[in-house]
Design a protein around this motif. Structure first.
Motif, PDB file in Angstrom:
ATOM      1  N   ALA A 150       0.822  -1.209   0.000  1.00 18.33           N
ATOM      2  CA  ALA A 150       0.000   0.000   0.000  1.00 18.33           C
ATOM      3  C   ALA A 150       0.854   1.256   0.000  1.00 18.33           C
ATOM      4  O   ALA A 150       0.481   2.268  -0.602  1.00 18.33           O
ATOM      5  CB  ALA A 150      -0.927  -0.007   1.212  1.00 18.33           C
ATOM      6  N   ALA A 151       2.019   1.188   0.665  1.00 17.33           N
ATOM      7  CA  ALA A 151       2.901   2.355   0.733  1.00 17.33           C
ATOM      8  C   ALA A 151       3.391   2.768  -0.645  1.00 17.33           C
ATOM      9  O   ALA A 151       3.794   3.916  -0.843  1.00 17.33           O
ATOM     10  CB  ALA A 151       4.098   2.057   1.637  1.00 17.33           C
ATOM     11  N   ILE A 152       3.367   1.840  -1.604  1.00 15.53           N
ATOM     12  CA  ILE A 152       3.748   2.155  -2.973  1.00 15.53           C
ATOM     13  C   ILE A 152       2.514   2.414  -3.831  1.00 15.53           C
ATOM     14  O   ILE A 152       2.447   3.385  -4.582  1.00 15.53           O
ATOM     15  CB  ILE A 152       4.574   1.005  -3.584  1.00 15.53           C
ATOM     16  CG1 ILE A 152       5.865   0.793  -2.794  1.00 15.53           C
ATOM     17  CG2 ILE A 152       4.878   1.292  -5.055  1.00 15.53           C
ATOM     18  CD1 ILE A 152       6.769   2.004  -2.761  1.00 15.53           C
ATOM     19  N   LEU A 153       1.504   1.564  -3.704  1.00 14.10           N
ATOM     20  CA  LEU A 153       0.341   1.650  -4.576  1.00 14.10           C
ATOM     21  C   LEU A 153      -0.483   2.908  -4.354  1.00 14.10           C
ATOM     22  O   LEU A 153      -1.003   3.485  -5.315  1.00 14.10           O
ATOM     23  CB  LEU A 153      -0.539   0.410  -4.383  1.00 14.10           C
ATOM     24  CG  LEU A 153       0.051  -0.905  -4.892  1.00 14.10           C
ATOM     25  CD1 LEU A 153      -0.917  -2.045  -4.634  1.00 14.10           C
ATOM     26  CD2 LEU A 153       0.357  -0.813  -6.379  1.00 14.10           C
ATOM     27  N   ILE A 154      -0.626   3.351  -3.113  1.00 13.59           N
ATOM     28  CA  ILE A 154      -1.446   4.532  -2.841  1.00 13.59           C
ATOM     29  C   ILE A 154      -0.843   5.790  -3.470  1.00 13.59           C
ATOM     30  O   ILE A 154      -1.520   6.495  -4.233  1.00 13.59           O
ATOM     31  CB  ILE A 154      -1.689   4.706  -1.336  1.00 13.59           C
ATOM     32  CG1 ILE A 154      -2.599   3.578  -0.823  1.00 13.59           C
ATOM     33  CG2 ILE A 154      -2.321   6.063  -1.041  1.00 13.59           C
ATOM     34  CD1 ILE A 154      -2.811   3.578   0.677  1.00 13.59           C
ATOM     35  N   PRO A 155       0.433   6.122  -3.175  1.00 15.60           N
ATOM     36  CA  PRO A 155       1.001   7.296  -3.851  1.00 15.60           C
ATOM     37  C   PRO A 155       1.084   7.118  -5.355  1.00 15.60           C
ATOM     38  O   PRO A 155       0.906   8.078  -6.118  1.00 15.60           O
ATOM     39  CB  PRO A 155       2.395   7.431  -3.229  1.00 15.60           C
ATOM     40  CG  PRO A 155       2.698   6.112  -2.618  1.00 15.60           C
ATOM     41  CD  PRO A 155       1.383   5.543  -2.204  1.00 15.60           C
ATOM     42  N   PHE A 156       1.334   5.891  -5.805  1.00 15.29           N
ATOM     43  CA  PHE A 156       1.381   5.598  -7.238  1.00 15.29           C
ATOM     44  C   PHE A 156       0.042   5.947  -7.886  1.00 15.29           C
ATOM     45  O   PHE A 156      -0.013   6.588  -8.944  1.00 15.29           O
ATOM     46  CB  PHE A 156       1.705   4.116  -7.422  1.00 15.29           C
ATOM     47  CG  PHE A 156       2.068   3.720  -8.834  1.00 15.29           C
ATOM     48  CD1 PHE A 156       3.381   3.788  -9.260  1.00 15.29           C
ATOM     49  CD2 PHE A 156       1.107   3.264  -9.715  1.00 15.29           C
ATOM     50  CE1 PHE A 156       3.730   3.415 -10.553  1.00 15.29           C
ATOM     51  CE2 PHE A 156       1.440   2.886 -11.000  1.00 15.29           C
ATOM     52  CZ  PHE A 156       2.756   2.957 -11.420  1.00 15.29           C
TER      53      PHE A 156
END
Length: 316
Positions: A23-29
Motif C-alpha cells: 500500500a505504501a507504494i500503490l497509494i502514492p502511485f
C-alpha cells in the motif's frame, strides 16, 4: 543499486509481499497517476495568451514556495551544502526547466492526449539509464514490451501525420519536443535512485530544485519572449494553482519516493494508465477523433507497456 537496496535491508523474507504491491507504494502511485492524467488538458489551457516558459515559471514558483513551507514545517533545513545545491540545480534544470518547456511547446502542435501517450515511453530511457547508472538489469520481457510500445507510438505518429491539416511536420515537431522532454525527465528520475539523492531531505531538496528551476525558467522566458505576461483569467489562475500545488508540490515528492523504493523503470509504469486518462479527457474536451490507426497504435502501446509491467523483476 537495486530496488531492494532502496528499501533498507535489501533482503526480503519469504512471506514479505513485493515492494511494488504494498500500500505504501500503490497509494502514492495511484494518486500521482490520477493527478498527472489530468494535467495534460490543464496545460493545454495555459497556452492561449501567456508564453509557455512564463507559465512554467509561475507553476514552479508556486510549487517551490509550497515545498519550502512544507520543508520548514517539517524542520528540514533549506540550506544545502555545495554538493546538495549542485544536485538540486541539475535536478531543477532537467525536471523543472527542460522537461516542462518541451512539454508545453509540444502541446502547440499535437493534442494533449497524444503527448501523454508518447510520454508513456519514459519507461524506455528510465530502464536504460537505470541499467547504465544504477546497475539495474534489463529483463527480456521489459525489452520486448518496450519495443512493442514504440511500435504503437509509431502508428500514432502516422495517424497524426495523416489527419493533421498542417501535414506531417506539425506532428513530427510535437512528438520531437515530447521525446526531448522524456529524456530530460528520465535524467531527473534516475537521479532520484542515487545515493546522493537519499542524503538530503526530500522536501528541502525539491524546494530548492523547484525555485532554481523557476528562476531559470524566468530567465529563459525573459530572454526569448520578453517581460512577464500574466493572464488575469480565473481558469488560468486556477490552472497555475492546480499544476503548482497538486501536480507538482504534491505529486513529485510522492513519485520520487516511489522511484527510491522500486526504481525508475517500474515507477515509469504509471505511464500505462496516464495516457488512458489523458486520451479520454482529450476526447471529451478537445474533440479528439479515434481512427482505426489511432486505436491500433494506442492498444499496441498499451500492450507493450503492460507486457513490460508484467516482467517478473524489471527493476532488479
Amino acid at each position: 543499486m537495486t530496488a531492494s537496496d532502496m528499501t533498507g535491508s535489501g533482503i526480503s523474507g519469504p512471506s514479505d509481499p513485493p515492494q511494488s504491491t504494498r500500500a505504501a507504494i500503490l497509494i502514492p502511485f495511484g494518486i500521482v497517476t490520477l493527478i498527472w492524467g489530468s494535467t495534460w488538458l490543464v496545460i493545454r489551457d495555459q497556452l492561449a495568451v501567456v508564453p509557455p516558459s512564463w507559465s512554467v515559471c509561475y507553476r514552479f514558483l508556486v510549487a517551490g514556495i509550497a515545498m519550502a513551507i512544507y520543508a520548514t514545517v517539517r524542520r528540514e533545513s533549506l540550506r544545502l551544502d555545495a554538493r546538495g545545491f549542485a544536485f538540486a540545480a541539475i535536478l531543477g534544470t532537467a525536471q523543472f526547466v527542460c522537461n516542462f518547456n518541451f512539454v508545453y511547446r509540444a502541446e502547440h502542435y499535437v493534442t494533449s492526449g497524444l503527448v501523454a501517450v508518447v510520454f508513456a515511453l519514459l519507461l524506455v530511457p528510465n530502464a536504460i539509464f537505470g541499467r547504465i547508472f544504477l546497475g539495474q538489469r534489463l529483463g527480456r520481457q521489459l525489452v520486448t514490451g518496450s519495443a512493442i510500445a514504440m511500435a504503437g507510438v509509431a502508428l500514432l505518429f502516422i495517424n497524426e501525420a495523416r489527419v493533421d491539416p498542417h501535414g506531417s511536420t506539425s506532428a513530427l515537431i510535437g512528438i520531437g519536443f515530447t521525446l526531448c522532454a522524456i529524456l530530460s525527465a528520465s535524467t531527473a528520475n534516475v537521479m532520484q535512485g542515487t545515493q546522493t539523492a537519499k542524503r538530503y531531505p526530500m522536501g528541502s531538496m525539491l524546494a530548492v530544485a523547484m525555485l532554481i528551476g523557476a528562476a531559470l525558467d524566468a530567465a529563459f522566458a525573459w530572454t526569448t519572449t520578453g517581460p512577464p505576461v500574466f493572464e488575469m483569467r480565473a481558469g488560468y489562475i486556477a490552472g497555475i494553482l492546480y499544476l503548482g500545488l497538486f501536480a507538482s508540490a504534491l505529486a513529485f515528492p510522492l513519485y520520487f519516493n516511489v522511484i527510491r523504493a522500486i526504481g525508475p523503470a517500474k515507477a515509469a509504469y504509471s505511464g500505462v494508465i496516464v495516457p488512458v486518462i489523458a486520451m479520454l479527457l482529450s476526447t471529451i474536451f478537445e474533440h479528439y477523433r479515434w481512427s482505426t490507426l489511432a486505436v491500433a497504435g494506442a492498444v499496441l502501446a498499451g500492450i507493450g507497456l503492460v507486457t513490460a509491467l508484467r516482467a517478473r523483476r524489471p527493476a532488479r
